[in-house]
Scaffold this active site. Sequence first.
Site, short mmCIF file in Angstrom:
data_model
loop_
_atom_site.label_atom_id
_atom_site.label_comp_id
_atom_site.label_asym_id
_atom_site.label_seq_id
_atom_site.Cartn_x
_atom_site.Cartn_y
_atom_site.Cartn_z
N THR B 76 -1.35 -13.52 1.47
CA THR B 76 -2.10 -14.60 0.82
C THR B 76 -3.00 -14.04 -0.27
O THR B 76 -3.03 -14.54 -1.40
CB THR B 76 -2.93 -15.39 1.86
N SER B 203 3.19 -8.20 3.28
CA SER B 203 2.33 -8.40 4.43
C SER B 203 2.79 -7.42 5.51
O SER B 203 3.98 -7.14 5.62
CB SER B 203 2.52 -9.84 4.90
N ALA B 204 1.86 -6.89 6.30
CA ALA B 204 2.26 -5.93 7.34
C ALA B 204 2.75 -6.64 8.61
O ALA B 204 3.71 -6.20 9.24
CB ALA B 204 1.08 -5.02 7.69
N CYS B 328 1.89 -22.40 9.40
CA CYS B 328 0.75 -22.83 8.59
C CYS B 328 0.67 -24.34 8.49
O CYS B 328 -0.39 -24.88 8.25
CB CYS B 328 0.87 -22.27 7.19
#
Lengths: 134, 404
Positions: B76, B203-204, B328
């Site tokens: 994000t 993103s991890a 989300c």
Amino acid sequence: MAYSDKVIDHYEHPRNVGRLDDKAENVGTGMVGAPACGDVMRLQIQVNDSGIIEDAKFKTYGCGSAIASSSLLTEWVKGKSLDEAAQIKNTEIAEELALPPVKIHCSVLAEDAIKAAVKNIREKRGEKTEEAAG
Amino acid sequence: MKLPIYLDYSATCPVDPRVASKMAEQLTMEGNFGNPASRSHLFGWKAEEAVEDARRQVAELINADPREIVWTSGATESDNLAIKGAAHFYQGRGKHIITSKIEHKAVLDTCRQLEREGFEVTYLNPKEDGIVYPEQVAEAMREDTILVSLMHVNNEIGVINDIAAIGELCRERKVIFHVDAAQSAGKIDIDLAEMKVDLMSFSAHKIYGPKGIGALYVRRKPRVRLEAQMHGGGHERGMRSGTLPTHQIVGMGEAFRIAKEEMADEAKRLVALRERFWSQISDMEEVHINGSAEQRVPGNLNVSFAFVEGESLIMSLKDLAISSGSACTSASLEPSYVLRALGVNDELAHSSLRFSFGRFTTEQDVDTAAKEVRQAVEKLRELSPLWDMYKDGVDLSTIEWAAH
């Protein structure tokens, strides 16, 4: 989302699931909602000569709360007169099932369904509907 | 078997135990706890070394230069930095941005913000298969276009865009190209020496690393410039200030290292699991895959079960951790905006579930899941007035429903 125990109970063991002959003279059918909105309820009542609801069946496409609301409604309307049934309020359903605010519309839909079913049977019986009677 | 079965790897993944143990080494007095920005002592030097090792591990998975990796708090933030950062820096050239209707909210809401600032945004509609085609991007290009932002793999339906081809046409026109790769990194090949991508978000936690850490790839040749969104100590070459979280970064590095090593085998295994699952439900009536069945990331399957509402379906699948749409947006009652953009009708969009399989999914998990899905769908169809009507041969689209 956390559901109340009563919603879960009705959802897992829905009462009075089924279908009555909607062509029959003594059966009133109320179908409300829309697939696009995510819920459709079909509520049917079978009424005897003295205007008492002897049997009720439902089928619902919708979330757990919508299914529970209509299941509960079928339990409540049995044995009631048409007038009594038409007076069931969505708030009573919402309270009984402890519906959260985002699910209140499910109880509103259930109220609409019983009103529509009562209207339908009254029309079949040649009675004036409440609105027409003013 | 452990219940519930986790089939929501597109939402997040458990941290790989190898990653967790590396992370644990970066925290305590005995461990590598120093501030990587401390230049005056061994604690800082060691922490800096760990951070730079991780930066190299991330770069290696995507064939980039480590100096092109900027640490952020997640995809994000990377999306925000890339889109706002590039738009603000290059606004002198023009104020037009191209994206698609099925981007992640981190991209869509950032674009909305830029619209409020006076930028103009074109939202491309994907084709029915969920793919945004290069020719659509070419058609939308204008003289004043400065930025194209498209996702590599869609989070809900798992379809893959042809990033290489879109990159070519952005480069020809000297338009900055940003790609959100949160759902693709570690799952399908990314070669940034070949692909003409200028900015890429990672993103991890989508690939077995920790939450709270991500990265933005910022191309050096030709050089791409950004206006910083986070101001402070000038870390990450001024692009993103803030003390580097060594444990998070080391975790992300290790996760990317493992992904590079195991990705090819894992992809084969996940495709096999997906096929195994699908073969056990595909014979049911009126069950549809959303999005391209071929151009799709290995672990994802998005399915609509007609005449059954998704939320109640999830409620009956108590033993399965799955989602309707993305995590989300699943708190809202609206049907998925992604499926709507594909032209899936509202009713089928309400009936969709996303299954995502991952590193720790077993054949037994998949078999149990398929069996439970079948039972639940059958049960709910028995409860569904729409199923009755379908069985009676009624065309639901001809009925006038009272919308409410």
